[in-house]
Design a protein around this motif. Structure first.
Motif, PDB file in Angstrom:
ATOM      1  N   ALA A  90       0.815  -1.423  -0.010  1.00  0.00           N
ATOM      2  CA  ALA A  90      -0.031   0.069   0.192  1.00  0.00           C
ATOM      3  C   ALA A  90       0.884   1.227   0.112  1.00  0.00           C
ATOM      4  CB  ALA A  90      -0.833   0.078   1.268  1.00  0.00           C
ATOM      5  N   THR A  91       2.045   0.980  -0.056  1.00  0.00           N
ATOM      6  CA  THR A  91       2.991   2.163   0.076  1.00  0.00           C
ATOM      7  C   THR A  91       3.307   2.737  -1.203  1.00  0.00           C
ATOM      8  OG1 THR A  91       5.120   1.014   0.075  1.00  0.00           O
ATOM      9  CG2 THR A  91       4.101   1.481   2.238  1.00  0.00           C
ATOM     10  N   PRO A  92       3.904   4.099  -1.595  1.00  0.00           N
ATOM     11  CA  PRO A  92       4.488   4.299  -2.968  1.00  0.00           C
ATOM     12  C   PRO A  92       5.163   3.262  -3.710  1.00  0.00           C
ATOM     13  CG  PRO A  92       4.567   6.005  -1.503  1.00  0.00           C
ATOM     14  CD  PRO A  92       4.325   5.147  -0.532  1.00  0.00           C
ATOM     15  N   LEU A  93       5.707   2.169  -2.874  1.00  0.00           N
ATOM     16  CA  LEU A  93       6.822   1.327  -3.494  1.00  0.00           C
ATOM     17  C   LEU A  93       5.927   0.447  -4.409  1.00  0.00           C
ATOM     18  CD1 LEU A  93       9.556  -0.383  -3.478  1.00  0.00           C
ATOM     19  CD2 LEU A  93       8.554  -1.656  -1.651  1.00  0.00           C
ATOM     20  N   GLY A  94       4.792   0.029  -3.838  1.00  0.00           N
ATOM     21  CA  GLY A  94       3.751  -0.781  -4.836  1.00  0.00           C
ATOM     22  C   GLY A  94       4.378  -1.927  -4.600  1.00  0.00           C
ATOM     23  N   ARG A  95       3.245  -3.045  -5.292  1.00  0.00           N
ATOM     24  CA  ARG A  95       3.580  -4.457  -5.331  1.00  0.00           C
ATOM     25  C   ARG A  95       4.380  -4.803  -6.445  1.00  0.00           C
ATOM     26  NH1 ARG A  95      -2.300  -7.524  -3.656  1.00  0.00           N
ATOM     27  NH2 ARG A  95      -2.477  -6.695  -1.605  1.00  0.00           N
ATOM     28  N   GLY A  96       4.268  -4.066  -7.666  1.00  0.00           N
ATOM     29  CA  GLY A  96       5.305  -4.684  -8.682  1.00  0.00           C
ATOM     30  C   GLY A  96       6.847  -3.976  -8.259  1.00  0.00           C
ATOM     31  N   ARG A  97       7.164  -3.283  -7.537  1.00  0.00           N
ATOM     32  CA  ARG A  97       8.632  -2.809  -7.158  1.00  0.00           C
ATOM     33  C   ARG A  97       8.875  -3.654  -6.082  1.00  0.00           C
ATOM     34  NH1 ARG A  97       9.059   3.566  -7.444  1.00  0.00           N
ATOM     35  NH2 ARG A  97       6.944   3.441  -6.662  1.00  0.00           N
ATOM     36  N   LEU A  98       7.794  -3.994  -5.057  1.00  0.00           N
ATOM     37  CA  LEU A  98       8.227  -4.922  -4.066  1.00  0.00           C
ATOM     38  C   LEU A  98       8.703  -6.388  -4.624  1.00  0.00           C
ATOM     39  CD1 LEU A  98       8.469  -5.868  -1.048  1.00  0.00           C
ATOM     40  CD2 LEU A  98       5.681  -6.070  -1.092  1.00  0.00           C
ATOM     41  N   VAL A  99       8.202  -6.839  -5.405  1.00  0.00           N
ATOM     42  CA  VAL A  99       8.361  -8.078  -6.133  1.00  0.00           C
ATOM     43  C   VAL A  99       9.714  -8.191  -6.988  1.00  0.00           C
ATOM     44  CG1 VAL A  99       7.603  -9.851  -7.913  1.00  0.00           C
ATOM     45  CG2 VAL A  99       5.839  -8.937  -6.320  1.00  0.00           C
ATOM     46  N   ALA A 100       9.834  -6.963  -7.447  1.00  0.00           N
ATOM     47  CA  ALA A 100      11.075  -6.815  -8.347  1.00  0.00           C
ATOM     48  C   ALA A 100      12.302  -6.643  -7.459  1.00  0.00           C
ATOM     49  CB  ALA A 100      10.986  -5.545  -9.264  1.00  0.00           C
ATOM     50  N   ALA A 101      12.138  -6.044  -6.159  1.00  0.00           N
ATOM     51  CA  ALA A 101      13.298  -5.999  -5.177  1.00  0.00           C
ATOM     52  C   ALA A 101      13.641  -7.173  -4.530  1.00  0.00           C
ATOM     53  CB  ALA A 101      12.895  -4.920  -4.171  1.00  0.00           C
ATOM     54  N   LYS A 102      12.556  -8.121  -4.555  1.00  0.00           N
ATOM     55  CA  LYS A 102      12.747  -9.451  -3.710  1.00  0.00           C
ATOM     56  C   LYS A 102      13.431 -10.497  -5.104  1.00  0.00           C
ATOM     57  CE  LYS A 102       9.098  -9.749  -0.208  1.00  0.00           C
ATOM     58  NZ  LYS A 102      10.052 -10.144   0.540  1.00  0.00           N
ATOM     59  N   ILE A 103      13.056 -10.050  -6.218  1.00  0.00           N
ATOM     60  CA  ILE A 103      13.759 -11.014  -7.277  1.00  0.00           C
ATOM     61  C   ILE A 103      15.222 -10.421  -7.386  1.00  0.00           C
ATOM     62  CG2 ILE A 103      14.303 -11.335  -9.690  1.00  0.00           C
ATOM     63  CD1 ILE A 103      10.965 -11.234  -9.804  1.00  0.00           C
ATOM     64  N   SER A 104      15.548  -8.958  -7.322  1.00  0.00           N
ATOM     65  CA  SER A 104      16.918  -8.620  -7.266  1.00  0.00           C
ATOM     66  C   SER A 104      17.610  -8.887  -5.954  1.00  0.00           C
ATOM     67  CB  SER A 104      16.988  -7.136  -7.163  1.00  0.00           C
ATOM     68  OG  SER A 104      16.228  -6.596  -8.482  1.00  0.00           O
ATOM     69  N   MET A 105      16.942  -9.055  -4.924  1.00  0.00           N
ATOM     70  CA  MET A 105      17.768  -9.600  -3.794  1.00  0.00           C
ATOM     71  C   MET A 105      18.285 -10.971  -3.876  1.00  0.00           C
ATOM     72  SD  MET A 105      17.206 -11.930  -0.929  1.00  0.00           S
ATOM     73  CE  MET A 105      15.405 -12.124  -0.907  1.00  0.00           C
ATOM     74  N   VAL A 106      17.304 -11.833  -4.666  1.00  0.00           N
ATOM     75  CA  VAL A 106      17.664 -13.195  -4.869  1.00  0.00           C
ATOM     76  C   VAL A 106      18.961 -13.380  -5.746  1.00  0.00           C
ATOM     77  CG1 VAL A 106      17.050 -15.316  -5.881  1.00  0.00           C
ATOM     78  CG2 VAL A 106      15.540 -14.299  -4.301  1.00  0.00           C
ATOM     79  N   LEU A 107      18.963 -12.573  -6.816  1.00  0.00           N
ATOM     80  CA  LEU A 107      19.983 -12.593  -7.699  1.00  0.00           C
ATOM     81  C   LEU A 107      21.452 -12.021  -7.197  1.00  0.00           C
ATOM     82  CD1 LEU A 107      18.174 -10.910 -10.914  1.00  0.00           C
ATOM     83  CD2 LEU A 107      18.700 -13.488 -10.391  1.00  0.00           C
ATOM     84  N   VAL A 108      21.273 -11.203  -6.400  1.00  0.00           N
ATOM     85  CA  VAL A 108      22.463 -10.722  -5.798  1.00  0.00           C
ATOM     86  C   VAL A 108      23.084 -11.698  -4.893  1.00  0.00           C
ATOM     87  CG1 VAL A 108      23.640  -9.071  -4.057  1.00  0.00           C
ATOM     88  CG2 VAL A 108      22.026  -8.260  -5.891  1.00  0.00           C
ATOM     89  N   LEU A 109      22.296 -12.351  -4.029  1.00  0.00           N
ATOM     90  CA  LEU A 109      22.419 -13.484  -3.082  1.00  0.00           C
ATOM     91  C   LEU A 109      23.139 -14.621  -3.710  1.00  0.00           C
ATOM     92  CD1 LEU A 109      22.455 -14.232  -0.176  1.00  0.00           C
ATOM     93  CD2 LEU A 109      20.497 -15.017  -0.487  1.00  0.00           C
ATOM     94  N   GLU A 110      22.635 -14.743  -5.011  1.00  0.00           N
ATOM     95  CA  GLU A 110      23.145 -16.013  -5.891  1.00  0.00           C
ATOM     96  C   GLU A 110      24.513 -15.584  -6.197  1.00  0.00           C
ATOM     97  OE1 GLU A 110      18.959 -17.928  -7.408  1.00  0.00           O
ATOM     98  OE2 GLU A 110      20.271 -16.798  -8.902  1.00  0.00           O
ATOM     99  N   LEU A 111      24.961 -14.494  -6.633  1.00  0.00           N
ATOM    100  CA  LEU A 111      26.135 -13.871  -7.031  1.00  0.00           C
ATOM    101  C   LEU A 111      27.011 -13.997  -6.039  1.00  0.00           C
ATOM    102  CD1 LEU A 111      27.655 -12.648  -9.219  1.00  0.00           C
ATOM    103  CD2 LEU A 111      27.051 -10.397  -8.464  1.00  0.00           C
ATOM    104  N   ILE A 112      26.853 -13.784  -4.781  1.00  0.00           N
ATOM    105  CA  ILE A 112      27.741 -13.698  -3.699  1.00  0.00           C
ATOM    106  C   ILE A 112      28.003 -15.220  -3.459  1.00  0.00           C
ATOM    107  CG2 ILE A 112      27.827 -13.404  -0.954  1.00  0.00           C
ATOM    108  CD1 ILE A 112      26.056 -11.001  -1.293  1.00  0.00           C
TER     109      ILE A 112
END
Length: 242
Positions: A90-112
């Motif tokens: 419900a914040t300005p982040l929105g559900r779309g960017r929240l999902v994108a952020a979670k996907i990005s987190m997974v990709l960065v963690l995989e790189l590490i």
């Protein structure tokens, strides 16, 4: 964009600060790699000069499963249970960017994970061969399959039930995934089940990409692709934000 970047940073910091998630995503794969490479407990599969040559690709596949399914799934499940997802959506982040952020987190963690595990494997004497470029589609398909599976559990089960189910599934897929024990060493009935699961398909495709002594079958690529398509679709249709 600033909200997205801040959310990616927050997601990553939360993952790296949680000891149990670090244990699953980096600690367990690294321990398996080092222990079985040095002790010689497991027989070396035919065509491989050293145990690490077989273990390193399998451990990389295990790392993908750990971050995409366990870290993402358990964290999201508890956020859903405590109402965090509802408030963030419900914040300005929105559900779309929240999902994108979670996907990005997974990709960065995989790189590490890849940097840590490849460095350790090379120190243990691993010398990758084969078509290493084939690892990218294997990693992408594996990430999609296990992220979809993790989100499916997180979006339909309660937090503690999801925790138990995800950890139990992680252990099962570790045993049947060909990451430590080759799938062809399993009993025939168990092997037939293992071959249609995403863990065995991912480990076979990664092993085939990194090693000239192994070739990934068309069936393994097809199974992995099927899970990569089906799991995100099922998760998207069944996910409940609260």
């Amino acid at each position: 964009m600033n909200a997205y970047r801040m959310q990616v940073r927050t997601e990553l910091m939360l993952s790296l600060r949680q000891g149990e998630q670090l244990l699953v995503s980096i600690g367990i794969p690294l321990l398996i790699l080092v222990f079985f490479s040095l002790t010689g407990v497991l027989p070396i599969p035919e065509g491989f000069a050293r145990a690490v040559d077989f273990l390193a690709p399998g451990v990389l596949a295990l790392a993908i499963m750990s971050s995409a399914m366990v870290s993402l799934g358990i964290g999201t499940g508890f956020e859903r249970q405590y109402g965090v997802l509802k408030r963030l959506g419900a914040t300005p982040l929105g559900r779309g960017r929240l999902v994108a952020a979670k996907i990005s987190m997974v990709l960065v963690l995989e790189l590490i994970q890849v940097v840590v595990l490849v460095t350790a494997a090379l120190a243990l004497g691993w010398r990758p061969s084969g078509s290493v470029t084939a690892t990218l589609p294997a990693f992408v398909l594996g990430t999609a399959a296990f992220a979809g599976l993790g989100l499916l559990l997180a979006g339909t089960l309660g937090g503690t039930v999801n925790l138990a189910a995800t950890n139990g599934l992680y252990l099962l897929l570790l045993l049947l995934g060909g990451m430590v024990v080759p799938v062809d060493r399993l009993p025939s009935g168990v092997r037939a089940i293992a071959e249609v699961l995403p863990a065995a398909a991912l480990s076979e495709t990664v092993l085939g990409a990194f090693s000239a002594a192994a070739t990934a079958s068309t069936k393994a690529w097809a199974v992995l692709a099927a899970w990569a398509i089906a799991m995100p679709l099922v998760a998207a249709r069944s996910f409940r934000w609260e």
